[in-house]
Enzyme design. Structure first.
Site, mmCIF file in Angstrom:
data_model
loop_
_atom_site.group_PDB
_atom_site.id
_atom_site.type_symbol
_atom_site.label_atom_id
_atom_site.label_comp_id
_atom_site.label_asym_id
_atom_site.label_seq_id
_atom_site.Cartn_x
_atom_site.Cartn_y
_atom_site.Cartn_z
ATOM 1 C CB THR A 57 -1.009 0.181 1.070
ATOM 2 O OG1 THR A 57 -1.259 -1.142 0.890
ATOM 3 C CG2 THR A 57 -1.440 1.050 1.696
ATOM 4 C CG ASP A 78 -2.010 -6.398 -2.437
ATOM 5 O OD1 ASP A 78 -1.670 -7.520 -1.807
ATOM 6 O OD2 ASP A 78 -2.427 -5.142 -2.860
ATOM 7 C CB THR A 118 0.328 -3.807 6.566
ATOM 8 O OG1 THR A 118 -1.351 -4.232 5.641
ATOM 9 C CG2 THR A 118 0.639 -2.646 6.571
ATOM 10 C CB CYS A 150 -6.369 -17.128 22.763
ATOM 11 S SG CYS A 150 -7.292 -18.169 22.947
#
Length: 335
Positions: free
Chosen positions: A12, A57, A89, A271
């Site tokens: 990005t 990307d 990202t 988790c």
């Protein structure tokens, strides 16, 4: 004055608008850097830009791109004091984890960063991330692969993407931040890997067949049987600290057969924070008895990257099981 190599892979931060949405454009990013006056101020290190082709990307990143980045750092290692990798990202935590295993005996900073908003946009977070990453990459206290984003420096193989919308996009749920950035860059020196005098080694990765299975209520493990036995490594994201449903007994013979065929099964937790402890509960003890191994507090990104690294290094399945439960690059906390 320190000399830093900026490696632009796409993502990005350097994208421009196209009729199909944001996309990277070859040769465009250098002009964006040249428009940031702070990059040329006193106190900033010298830097050169290397633009990888094709620009991607980050969702299109593969083992091949990891190898290209790793080899470039290895080939340019003696020419530069540090490296900044500009990356999308979505898979930045995977690349950061992979590079941490590929670059053994690293004694210089390798900092991954990017942005949530393209650099050409009015409110981009890209300029600050680049400027701060360059300063970190020129700091003699850092000797590891790390990720800087939104005011925090975190260990690369402890990072995971947390938000697709917030400017603070990454977290390190099971390890302290390496630095917090405000008016000053405040390093957590106790958390940083110590410098080594050993010679840098590069470990290129093979495109090993590896899979990830996320346990969910009602999962039918038999559906995955044919897939698991074709893989060299499997990361199972279980409930809590390593639990599977009691009706998941069909998984256990699958794991036994898979390991006999050379497949290593690593148990991680869904988790983000906490650790896997096989055997604490009856439902997790069965996994341990079947031959699965604990990923402790490994992120899924680190577990996948570590499996790539170990199998690519020629370890046998038994050796991979042993090494997966060791701390090799600061990626895991052994209880």
């Amino acid at each position: 004055m320190k000399n830093i190599l900026i490696i632009y892979t796409g993502g990005t931060i350097g994208m421009t608008k196209t009729k199909n949405g944001y996309a990277p454009k070859a040769g465009y990013f250098k002009s964006l850097l040249e428009s940031i006056p702070a990059l040329y101020k006193d106190g900033m290190p010298k830097w050169n830009l290397y633009e990888m082709l094709p620009l991607l990307d980050s969702s299109n990143m593969t083992v091949n791109e990891w190898n290209k980045i790793g080899k470039l750092i290895y080939d340019k290692y003696d020419e530069y004091d540090g490296f900044v990798i500009l990356h999308g990202t979505d898979t930045m935590a995977y690349t950061a984890s992979a590079l941490s295993f590929m670059l053994e005996n690293l004694s210089k900073p390798v900092v991954l960063t990017g942005s949530q908003i393209p650099l050409f946009e009015l409110r981009s977070d890209g300029a600050d991330n680049i400027i701060t990453s360059l300063l970190i990459a020129s700091d003699k206290r850092v000797h590891e692969v790390c990720l800087y984003f939104g005011g925090s420096l975190i260990r690369g193989n402890r990072s995971t993407k947390y938000s697709s919308d917030d400017l603070i996009a990454f977290q390190s749920p099971n390890y302290p931040h390496l630095a917090e950035v405000g008016i000053k860059i405040n390093y957590n020196t106790q958390a940083l890997i110590k410098k080594t005098d050993e010679k840098l080694k590069l470990h290129l990765l093979n495109n090993i067949p590896i899979g990830v299975i996320k346990v969910f209520p009602g999962i039918q493990f038999s559906i995955f049987e044919s897939m698991i036995e074709k893989l060299k490594g499997v990361v199972i994201e279980t409930f809590g600290n390593g639990n599977i449903p009691s009706y998941g007994e069909s998984l256990l013979p699958i794991i036994r057969r898979a390991f006999k065929n050379g497949t290593v099964v690593v148990v991680c937790s869904q988790c983000p924070k906490g650790t896997v402890s096989l055997g604490t509960y009856e439902t997790s003890n069965a996994l341990k008895d079947a031959g699965a191994i604990s990923g402790f507090d490994l992120t899924t990104e680190a577990a996948v990257s570590k499996l790539y690294y170990l199998f690519s290094s020629g370890y046998t399945p038994d050796e991979v099981k042993r090494e997966m439960e060791k701390d090799l690059r600061g990626e895991i906390t052994i209880n």
